[in-house]
Design a protein around this motif. Sequence first.
Motif, PDB file in Angstrom:
ATOM      1  N   GLY A  85      -1.904   4.739   2.664  1.00 26.48           N
ATOM      2  CA  GLY A  85      -2.598   5.511   3.588  1.00 26.48           C
ATOM      3  C   GLY A  85      -2.262   5.753   4.735  1.00 26.48           C
ATOM      4  O   GLY A  85      -2.028   4.623   5.346  1.00 26.48           O
ATOM      5  N   VAL A  86      -2.503   6.728   5.323  1.00 23.73           N
ATOM      6  CA  VAL A  86      -2.164   7.254   6.737  1.00 23.73           C
ATOM      7  C   VAL A  86      -3.327   7.787   7.497  1.00 23.73           C
ATOM      8  O   VAL A  86      -3.935   8.793   7.122  1.00 23.73           O
ATOM      9  N   SER A  87      -3.667   7.390   8.731  1.00 20.37           N
ATOM     10  CA  SER A  87      -4.671   7.945   9.571  1.00 20.37           C
ATOM     11  C   SER A  87      -4.074   8.551  10.774  1.00 20.37           C
ATOM     12  O   SER A  87      -3.464   7.443  11.619  1.00 20.37           O
ATOM     13  N   ASN A 146     -10.020  -1.347  -2.755  1.00 17.52           N
ATOM     14  CA  ASN A 146      -9.431  -1.757  -1.430  1.00 17.52           C
ATOM     15  C   ASN A 146      -8.348  -2.732  -1.216  1.00 17.52           C
ATOM     16  O   ASN A 146      -8.674  -3.762  -2.137  1.00 17.52           O
ATOM     17  N   PRO A 147      -7.300  -2.479  -0.973  1.00 11.47           N
ATOM     18  CA  PRO A 147      -6.131  -3.387  -1.027  1.00 11.47           C
ATOM     19  C   PRO A 147      -6.499  -4.724  -0.632  1.00 11.47           C
ATOM     20  O   PRO A 147      -5.627  -5.644  -0.825  1.00 11.47           O
ATOM     21  N   ALA A 206      -7.561   4.250   8.042  1.00  9.41           N
ATOM     22  CA  ALA A 206      -6.413   4.021   7.282  1.00  9.41           C
ATOM     23  C   ALA A 206      -6.806   3.282   6.177  1.00  9.41           C
ATOM     24  O   ALA A 206      -6.311   3.287   5.074  1.00  9.41           O
ATOM     25  N   SER A 207      -7.438   2.342   6.118  1.00  6.68           N
ATOM     26  CA  SER A 207      -8.230   1.579   5.032  1.00  6.68           C
ATOM     27  C   SER A 207      -8.955   2.375   3.986  1.00  6.68           C
ATOM     28  O   SER A 207      -8.779   2.483   2.632  1.00  6.68           O
ATOM     29  N   VAL A 208      -9.593   3.390   4.407  1.00 10.09           N
ATOM     30  CA  VAL A 208     -10.201   4.745   3.352  1.00 10.09           C
ATOM     31  C   VAL A 208      -9.056   5.050   2.700  1.00 10.09           C
ATOM     32  O   VAL A 208      -9.124   5.242   1.349  1.00 10.09           O
TER      33      VAL A 208
END
Length: 502
Positions: free
Chosen positions: A357-359, A300-301, A288-290
């Motif tokens: 972003g969604v994982s 990177n937030p 999700a971070s990616v």
Amino acid sequence: MSLSELFEKLAEGGDTIPVSKVRDLLEDAGLMESIVKEALKVMDPDRSKTVTAEEFVAVKEMDTSIVENALRGNLVIPKWDEFCKDMDELFEEVEKNTGGLPAQYIPQLARQDPNWFGVCVQTVDGQLYERGDVDMRFTVQSCSKPITYAVAETLYGIDHVKKHVGHEPSGEAFNAFVLDKNNLPHNPMINAGAMMAASLVRPELEPADRFDYIIGIWKRLAGGCHIGFDNATFLSEQRTADRNFALGYFMKNAGAFDTNVKTSADLQLNLDYYFSCCSILATCRNMASVAATLANGGVNPVTLDLIFSQETVRNTLSLMFSCGMYDYSGEFMYSIGIPAKSGVAGCVIGVVPNVMGVSVWSPPLDAQGNSVRGVDFFTRLTQRYSFHVFDPHQENPEKKWPVQSRSKAEHVANVSAMCAAAAGNDVGLLRRLYLAGVPVNIEDYDHRTPMHLAASEGKVEALEWLLSMDADHAVKDRRGNTPLDDARDAKHDAVVAILEKL
């Protein structure tokens, strides 16, 4: 509302507010635990469990604007509790979907529990939703492909990369023996193109250093979290890779590789590197971070680490949008409409640009090799929210739009902050504002930019930083003056000397 006014409201006439009240505010806004802890450390350095007005306002000095935005209710998804309830409902609906089987051609993947299921969402403001098996480690498999491509483009530029891999959907299976009209793999999201992209990443390094390099990129994308490697899967990839080896020789014979791949030994080294990238271990939270970093234009937030340029991110997301979901890419683009990439370990990452972003991770796959629950979750997500790239957002009465509109007032505040930082020679603040998304060429009502302010005030360090970020040195204000004109009028010779060389 200013931070001082917010403090007075929270303090309700007193001189301090409890740390617990601040913590609740930040957690309710959805901020990650690490950000909350850092903010509380800044506000309550002596652990007195209370915060004074001076300590509360000190949050402005943090290297991120996330906390300040959270306290002011100015995050990208302001109604976070409502959004999380929706995510919970989607998770519980999708969890009932028991279709598909884990990938069978790699023993380590075939042994994955089909009940494993995790969902993680990270916004560009560092808000975090997670549910299910978000800490389980899995191999990223083909979810490595967009990152490998982005790294290759970052290192060598789009023109060089285009000499070795195309950008067109192939119309064939992801592992098909087919090249485009230029004898190149069609795109870097299929096996042939991903092997080609991998071959372009630091080929001059020794294999161990080369792998350390790509792991370092992944760690930065994951916000500094640990990223691992599954040697058992890597060995299985090697033993079951007859088709990939054949694809490699097929491209070598066509002359598609760069000059670093001349012999069979060279090809073996580069295929091993490709298998290593597929065998990287990550969690749903890492992924999700990616995805959030891609959503945030390559920054990177949480760490504000600038990893990829906005151009590289745009190119990467374009490829994910058209080619990222194996043989289902066209239907996914049509029906769901967000850039995404799947891997046969069961992960699907999706990117809603400038939002989140969604994982999703669930090992059982469908006939196309995509996670059954992953596709189901994204389908339901874009049925409920206007996240399809061609949805009308706020004007769509049939779907929700959870994103806070950026107002004219915010633009005015950004102009004021950026120009004041330039005039005050505050390079640190300039950098923080830039990483928070404020353009270096932002203009006020008089069309004056931070460059004008730095030049007119003779602030060399600010000017040089702005130039390093590609600020427009020839921009004209409403009166037709450029930054060089301002520097000459103010007799700032050092600034004049810099600008005259451009």
